[in-house]
Design a protein around this motif. Structure first.
Motif, PDB file in Angstrom:
ATOM      1  N   GLY A 132       0.806  -1.140  -0.005  1.00  0.00           N
ATOM      2  CA  GLY A 132       0.183  -0.021   0.016  1.00  0.00           C
ATOM      3  C   GLY A 132       0.898   1.328  -0.048  1.00  0.00           C
ATOM      4  N   ALA A 133       1.935   1.284   0.760  1.00  0.00           N
ATOM      5  CA  ALA A 133       2.735   2.404   0.938  1.00  0.00           C
ATOM      6  C   ALA A 133       3.145   2.853  -0.492  1.00  0.00           C
ATOM      7  N   ARG A 134       3.645   1.669  -1.207  1.00  0.00           N
ATOM      8  CA  ARG A 134       4.120   2.062  -2.482  1.00  0.00           C
ATOM      9  C   ARG A 134       3.298   2.767  -3.597  1.00  0.00           C
ATOM     10  N   ILE A 135       2.131   2.854  -3.275  1.00  0.00           N
ATOM     11  CA  ILE A 135       1.226   3.403  -4.472  1.00  0.00           C
ATOM     12  C   ILE A 135       0.589   4.712  -3.883  1.00  0.00           C
ATOM     13  N   LEU A 136       1.174   5.250  -2.628  1.00  0.00           N
ATOM     14  CA  LEU A 136       0.766   6.412  -2.125  1.00  0.00           C
ATOM     15  C   LEU A 136       0.915   7.749  -3.095  1.00  0.00           C
ATOM     16  N   PRO A 137       2.096   7.722  -3.577  1.00  0.00           N
ATOM     17  CA  PRO A 137       2.374   9.095  -4.532  1.00  0.00           C
ATOM     18  C   PRO A 137       1.822   8.941  -5.721  1.00  0.00           C
TER      19      PRO A 137
ATOM     20  N   LYS B  82     -15.508   8.929  -0.040  1.00  0.00           N
ATOM     21  CA  LYS B  82     -15.976   7.721  -0.022  1.00  0.00           C
ATOM     22  C   LYS B  82     -15.255   6.756   0.934  1.00  0.00           C
ATOM     23  N   LEU B  83     -16.040   5.962   1.795  1.00  0.00           N
ATOM     24  CA  LEU B  83     -15.586   5.175   2.766  1.00  0.00           C
ATOM     25  C   LEU B  83     -14.379   4.306   2.218  1.00  0.00           C
ATOM     26  N   LEU B  84     -13.236   4.097   2.841  1.00  0.00           N
ATOM     27  CA  LEU B  84     -12.222   3.097   2.540  1.00  0.00           C
ATOM     28  C   LEU B  84     -12.243   2.280   3.570  1.00  0.00           C
ATOM     29  N   LEU B  85     -12.325   0.784   3.467  1.00  0.00           N
ATOM     30  CA  LEU B  85     -12.177  -0.057   4.325  1.00  0.00           C
ATOM     31  C   LEU B  85     -11.217  -1.070   4.081  1.00  0.00           C
ATOM     32  N   GLY B  86     -10.647  -1.625   5.039  1.00  0.00           N
ATOM     33  CA  GLY B  86      -9.676  -2.481   5.343  1.00  0.00           C
ATOM     34  C   GLY B  86      -8.598  -2.572   6.361  1.00  0.00           C
ATOM     35  N   PHE B  87      -8.011  -3.536   6.626  1.00  0.00           N
ATOM     36  CA  PHE B  87      -6.829  -3.333   7.524  1.00  0.00           C
ATOM     37  C   PHE B  87      -5.550  -3.995   7.310  1.00  0.00           C
ATOM     38  N   SER B  88      -4.666  -4.132   8.431  1.00  0.00           N
ATOM     39  CA  SER B  88      -3.336  -4.558   8.149  1.00  0.00           C
ATOM     40  C   SER B  88      -2.553  -3.522   7.335  1.00  0.00           C
ATOM     41  N   ASP B  89      -1.908  -3.866   6.239  1.00  0.00           N
ATOM     42  CA  ASP B  89      -0.955  -3.145   5.238  1.00  0.00           C
ATOM     43  C   ASP B  89      -1.980  -1.894   4.671  1.00  0.00           C
ATOM     44  N   VAL B  90      -3.315  -2.232   4.885  1.00  0.00           N
ATOM     45  CA  VAL B  90      -4.341  -0.808   4.349  1.00  0.00           C
ATOM     46  C   VAL B  90      -4.128   0.419   5.310  1.00  0.00           C
ATOM     47  N   THR B  91      -3.498   0.012   6.496  1.00  0.00           N
ATOM     48  CA  THR B  91      -3.084   1.062   7.357  1.00  0.00           C
ATOM     49  C   THR B  91      -2.366   2.156   6.719  1.00  0.00           C
TER      50      THR B  91
ATOM     51  N   GLY C  23      -3.282   1.807  13.740  1.00  0.00           N
ATOM     52  CA  GLY C  23      -3.682   0.685  12.718  1.00  0.00           C
ATOM     53  C   GLY C  23      -2.551  -0.425  12.929  1.00  0.00           C
ATOM     54  N   ASN C  24      -1.893  -1.005  12.010  1.00  0.00           N
ATOM     55  CA  ASN C  24      -1.033  -2.046  12.186  1.00  0.00           C
ATOM     56  C   ASN C  24       0.580  -1.312  12.634  1.00  0.00           C
ATOM     57  N   LEU C  25       0.996  -1.879  13.601  1.00  0.00           N
ATOM     58  CA  LEU C  25       2.003  -1.191  14.148  1.00  0.00           C
ATOM     59  C   LEU C  25       3.306  -1.101  13.301  1.00  0.00           C
ATOM     60  N   THR C  26       3.478  -2.236  12.539  1.00  0.00           N
ATOM     61  CA  THR C  26       4.677  -2.113  11.731  1.00  0.00           C
ATOM     62  C   THR C  26       4.416  -1.141  10.470  1.00  0.00           C
ATOM     63  N   ILE C  27       3.277  -1.010  10.004  1.00  0.00           N
ATOM     64  CA  ILE C  27       3.117   0.161   8.821  1.00  0.00           C
ATOM     65  C   ILE C  27       3.183   1.298   9.514  1.00  0.00           C
ATOM     66  N   VAL C  28       2.669   1.801  10.691  1.00  0.00           N
ATOM     67  CA  VAL C  28       2.814   2.910  11.251  1.00  0.00           C
ATOM     68  C   VAL C  28       4.342   3.471  11.499  1.00  0.00           C
TER      69      VAL C  28
ATOM     70  N   TYR D 257      10.764  -8.510  20.606  1.00  0.00           N
ATOM     71  CA  TYR D 257      11.786  -7.542  20.614  1.00  0.00           C
ATOM     72  C   TYR D 257      11.295  -6.537  19.250  1.00  0.00           C
ATOM     73  N   ARG D 258      10.743  -7.267  18.462  1.00  0.00           N
ATOM     74  CA  ARG D 258      10.232  -6.576  17.278  1.00  0.00           C
ATOM     75  C   ARG D 258       9.206  -5.195  17.614  1.00  0.00           C
ATOM     76  N   ILE D 259       8.418  -5.770  18.497  1.00  0.00           N
ATOM     77  CA  ILE D 259       7.186  -4.519  19.048  1.00  0.00           C
ATOM     78  C   ILE D 259       7.975  -3.912  19.880  1.00  0.00           C
ATOM     79  N   ASP D 260       9.020  -4.137  20.583  1.00  0.00           N
ATOM     80  CA  ASP D 260       9.863  -3.249  21.392  1.00  0.00           C
ATOM     81  C   ASP D 260      10.575  -2.090  20.412  1.00  0.00           C
ATOM     82  N   ARG D 261      11.161  -2.842  19.519  1.00  0.00           N
ATOM     83  CA  ARG D 261      12.026  -1.847  18.497  1.00  0.00           C
ATOM     84  C   ARG D 261      10.891  -0.898  17.888  1.00  0.00           C
ATOM     85  N   MET D 262       9.491  -1.090  17.409  1.00  0.00           N
ATOM     86  CA  MET D 262       8.747  -0.166  17.034  1.00  0.00           C
ATOM     87  C   MET D 262       8.056   0.641  18.117  1.00  0.00           C
ATOM     88  N   PHE D 263       7.693   0.323  18.927  1.00  0.00           N
ATOM     89  CA  PHE D 263       7.483   1.205  20.081  1.00  0.00           C
ATOM     90  C   PHE D 263       8.442   2.189  20.421  1.00  0.00           C
TER      91      PHE D 263
END
Length: 331
Positions: free
Chosen positions: A107-112, A124-133, A205-210, A237-243
């Motif tokens: 999803g991040a690749r198409i933002l530009p 219009k409402l956009l619906l989804g989760f995970s990478d859709v964050t 949303g998804n912590l990895t994407i945030v 440890y990955r959750i630790d790293r992202m926080f």
């Protein structure tokens, strides 16, 4: 690879948002909804049939993007193709909302490459989760109206997911979401880290994407926001790293409240593991903030996940472990 050249500095110009952006229209039985694959490739025609079955069961008429079943490596088509499908849905007046097929990555690749002027002109409402964050956060920054962090088109729409979606998108309601009943349905009891209430814009949303969007022009301001987060299959440890990334970036100092939902499969299974537990990691970052915070909401990669009004003003009650919408997100 295709689309990467569009990620240059020229894409970083942020247009001014309208002072009072229009709300997306509420959904009604018989409405046409777009279905796109903005990230990873789907699993074949079975996924298309599954999405059609769920959406028709909601009383909606799905219109699939022409590249929804495409494949480009692990992506659902090139960046240009995936962006074109999303742009077309926002340009089509017959389409009343847009569902993502699945998450994964991309999803991040198409933002530009998205037509943000058209997205702002045609709420219009956009619906989804995970990478859709990535899209939810970019919409909060660039479009200014709320979206729905909830099931993808191919998700299992259990009662909690459907009821919360119906109240937000069809009934134009202001529901109070969450609480112990939803936590029990998700299989992990909630826990209040610090009690109290807080109001702010619901973002996350998804912590990895945030964390992936940190330092980019696609992330909205978290000043005074209610941060919500979830993840899946990430070691402690990955959750630790992202926080820690959020703390170093100043996000944790800015927010008014935090809810950490489910972290499905986020536990090291090594027999000799003697590191921190997930709860210890979360407490390490959230307890010192001195703001209302709780964990365990049915948010994330669980079959009964709540549909949440991402980008909307809400009130978090950490004692009741609920999120209350303050005004409808649809007109």
């Amino acid at each position: 690879m295709a689309g990467l050249s569009a990620l240059g500095a020229a894409a970083y110009a942020t247009p001014a948002l309208p002072k009072a952006p229009r709300k997306p229209p509420r959904l009604k039985t018989g409405d046409v909804v777009g279905v796109v694959a903005p990230a990873s490739a789907i699993d074949g025609e079975d996924s298309v049939e599954r999405a059609a079955w769920w959406l028709k069961g909601m009383g909606l008429e799905p219109r699939f993007g022409p590249h929804v079943a495409g494949r480009y490596g692990y992506l659902a088509g090139t960046d240009e193709d995936r962006a074109a499908d999303l742009n077309a849905m926002y340009a089509d007046p017959a389409v009343k909302a847009v569902f993502a097929m699945r998450g994964g990555w991309g999803g991040a690749r198409i933002l530009p490459l998205l037509d943000w002027d058209a997205i702002r002109r045609n709420p219009k409402l956009l619906l989804g989760f995970s990478d859709v964050t990535a899209l939810h956060l970019a919409f909060a920054r660039r479009a200014g109206y709320a979206t729905i962090h909830g099931g993808n088109a191919t998700s299992s729409w259990r009662p909690e997911s459907w009821e919360s979606l119906w109240r937000l998108a069809f009934a134009a309601d202001v529901p109070t979401l969450g609480g112990p009943a939803g936590e029990l349905a998700s299989g992990r009891a909630g826990r209040t880290i610090r009690g109290g209430t807080a109001r702010g814009r619901l973002l996350g949303g998804n912590l990895t994407i945030v964390s992936t969007l940190m330092g980019t022009p696609w992330l909205p301001s978290f000043k005074g926001a209610i941060l919500f987060a979830e993840d899946t299959n990430e070691a402690e440890y990955r959750i630790d790293r992202m926080f820690q990334q959020l703390r170093l970036a100043g996000v944790l100092d800015d927010v008014a409240g935090v809810v950490f939902g489910q972290c499905t499969g986020c536990r090291t299974t090594e027999a000799d593991y003697n590191g921190f537990t997930l709860d210890q990691v979360i407490d390490h970052y959230l307890a010192p903030l001195g703001i209302p915070a709780f964990t365990g909401g049915n948010i994330g990669h669980v079959s009964n996940q709540l549909s949440l009004p991402s980008g909307a003003l809400v009130e978090l009650d950490a004692d009741a472990r609920t999120i209350r919408l303050l005004s409808p997100i649809v007109s």
